[in-house]
Enzyme design. Structure first.
Site, mmCIF file in Angstrom:
data_model
loop_
_atom_site.group_PDB
_atom_site.id
_atom_site.type_symbol
_atom_site.label_atom_id
_atom_site.label_comp_id
_atom_site.label_asym_id
_atom_site.label_seq_id
_atom_site.Cartn_x
_atom_site.Cartn_y
_atom_site.Cartn_z
ATOM 1 N N CYS A 114 0.766 -1.235 -0.044
ATOM 2 C CA CYS A 114 0.019 -0.056 0.004
ATOM 3 C C CYS A 114 0.660 1.256 0.123
ATOM 4 C CB CYS A 114 -0.907 0.099 1.312
ATOM 5 S SG CYS A 114 -2.018 -1.372 1.174
ATOM 6 N N HIS A 254 -3.074 6.852 3.345
ATOM 7 C CA HIS A 254 -3.510 5.582 2.998
ATOM 8 C C HIS A 254 -4.753 5.351 3.527
ATOM 9 C CE1 HIS A 254 -3.968 1.657 1.739
ATOM 10 N NE2 HIS A 254 -3.612 1.146 2.725
ATOM 11 N N ASN A 284 -10.231 -0.307 0.694
ATOM 12 C CA ASN A 284 -8.766 -0.068 0.633
ATOM 13 C C ASN A 284 -8.191 -0.518 -0.557
ATOM 14 O OD1 ASN A 284 -6.018 -0.527 0.755
ATOM 15 N ND2 ASN A 284 -5.996 -1.676 3.042
#
Ligand code: UT7
Length: 334
Positions: A114, A254, A284
Site C-alpha cells: 500500500c 493511505h 482499501n
C-alpha cells in the site's frame, strides 16, 4: 545539477461494479453495521472477471495524460506500483506501456504494498531531478478482488479495486516535491502476505486446496504498525522540509481504515476537516488509494493552487513512506 519536478496531470479510474456491505451480508457472517463501525467502508468497486490490473491502470493513465496535455509518446518511463500484477512477469508496467502506446518509454513495477505509490513517486522524481528523463508516468493500480478470499470475513470486506495515475515533468524553475521519506521492516512481512505462488511456495494442488493464493492478514498487528509508522513518516517528511504541521492544508493518508486515519490524525494533532477520505466509497485500494483520494479532492475543488499536501502510506513488507508536495494547478494546463 538537480532539476525541478512538477505534476503535469492526474487521472483515476474505478470499475463500475459496486459491492455494498449488504452484498457481503448475503454470503458471510458479517453485517453492514460491523463493517462501517470497525472500518468506515460502505461500498467498494470490483472489476469484472475478464478485467486485469493493467486494464484499469491504462484507463487512469490515459486520463492523466489527457489532463496533462501530454502525448503517450512523450513519456520516457512508466512505473506501476501494484501488489496485484497481471503476471509475476512480464511487469504490469510493460502491459500498460503497450496499452497506452507509450512506445518510447522504459517500464517497470514497484512492489511496496500500500506504500507503493509513494515509493513510485519518489523513484520517478529522482529520474527527473537527475536530468535523465523529462516525463514519467506513475501509476498505483490494484485488482485486489482477484486475490481476496471471499470466505475470509477478516479481509474480504476491507479491500477494493481502482487505479490512480500522475504524469510528472522536469522543469528548470520549480520543485513541487519538498520532501520524501521511505522506510521498511521485513520482520513485519508475515503479518500481511500472499503466501503461495512465488518461489518459496510455488503453486501446487496443496497450495490451492489450502487457499494459499489469497491474501492473509493479521489485522490487529497491521493496525498497530500502520498508525505508528505513518505518524513517524509524517513527522520526518515535515522535519526534512523544515515545515510545521500547521502549514499543511491537506493530509492524504493511505485509506485502510477510518480508525487508523483517526489514530494518525489525533497523534499529529491535525484537524479532521483537513483530511481527505475516499475510503467509504472505495475501501482499501492499496497502492491506488492515495492518488485516487487526491484526484477526488481536486475534482471536488478542495485542493487548491499553493496548498501544502502531506501524503503518507503504509503497507505489506512492512513498508511506509511520506511526501510533502506544494500543489500547483496541473502544470501543462497553466
Ligand atoms: O492497507 C494496509 C493493510 N491493512 C490494514 O491496514 C488493515 C489493518 N487492520 C484493521 O483495519 C483492523 O484490524 C480490522 C478491520 C481488520 C479488524 O478490526 P479489529 O477491530 O482489529 O477487529 P479484530 O480483528 O480484533 O476482531 C474483532 C472481532 C473478532 O471476533 P471475536 O474473535 O472477538 O469473536 C472477529 O472475528 O470481529 C470479528 N470480525 C468480524 N465480524 C463481523 C472480523 N471481521 C469481521 C467481519 N464481520 N467482517
Amino acid at each position: 545539477m538537480n532539476y525541478g519536478t512538477s505534476v503535469l496531470g492526474l487521472g483515476m479510474y474505478v470499475p463500475p461494479r459496486v459491492w455494498a456491505n449488504a452484498d457481503f451480508e448475503r454470503i458471510l457472517n458479517t453485517s453492514d453495521e460491523w463493517i462501517r463501525s470497525r472500518t468506515g467502508v460502505e461500498e467498494r468497486r470490483f472489476v469484472e472477471e475478464e478485467v486485469c490490473t493493467s486494464d484499469i491502470a491504462a484507463q487512469a493513465s490515459l486520463e492523466a495524460l489527457k489532463n496533462a496535455h501530454v502525448h503517450p509518446e512523450e513519456i520516457d518511463l512508466v512505473i506501476v506500483a501494484t501488489a496485484t500484477p497481471d503476471y509475476l512477469f512480464p511487469s504490469t508496467a510493460c502491459m500498460v506501456q503497450q496499452k497506452i502506446q507509450a512506445s518510447r518509454a522504459a517500464a517497470f513495477d514497484i512492489s511496496a504494498g500500500c506504500s507503493g505509490f509513494i515509493y513510485a513517486l519518489c523513484t520517478a522524481q529522482q529520474y527527473l531531478a537527475s536530468g535523465l528523463y523529462q516525463k514519467v508516468l506513475v501509476v498505483g493500480a490494484e485488482t485486489l478482488s482477484k486475490f481476496i478470499d471471499m470466505e475470509d470475513r477478516n479481509t474480504c470486506v476491507l479491500l477494493g479495486d481502482g487505479a490512480g495515475a500522475m504524469v510528472l515533468g522536469r522543469n528548470d524553475a520549480t520543485n513541487q516535491f519538498l520532501s520524501f521519506v521511505l522506510g521498511a521492516d521485513g520482520s513485519g512481512g508475515i503479518h500481511l502476505e500472499l503466501p503461495a505462488g512465488g518461489s518459496k511456495r510455488p503453486a501446487s494442488t496443496d497450495t490451492v486446496a489450502g487457499r494459499q493464493h489469497y491474501l492473509k492478514m493479521n489485522g490487529r498487528e497491521v493496525f498497530k504498525w500502520a498508525v505508528e509508522k505513518m505518524v513517524w513518516a509524517s513527522r520526518q517528511a515535515l522535519a526534512k522540509a523544515e515545515l510545521p504541521i500547521e502549514e499543511v492544508n491537506w493530509l492524504i493518508p493511505h485509506q485502510a481504515n477510518l480508525r487508523i486515519i483517526d489514530g494518525i490524525r489525533e497523534r499529529l494533532s491535525f484537524p479532521q476537516e483537513k483530511v481527505l477520505v475516499s475510503l467509504p466509497k472505495y475501501g482499501n485500494t492499496s497502492a491506488a488509494s492515495i492518488p485516487l483520494t487526491l484526484a477526488e479532492g481536486i475534482t471536488a475543488g478542495k485542493v487548491r493552487d499553493g496548498d501544502l499536501l502531506l501524503l503518507v502510506g503504509f503497507g505489506a513488507g512492512f513498508t511506509w513512506g511520506a511526501s510533502l508536495i506544494r500543489w500547483h494547478a496541473l502544470g501543462a494546463q497553466q
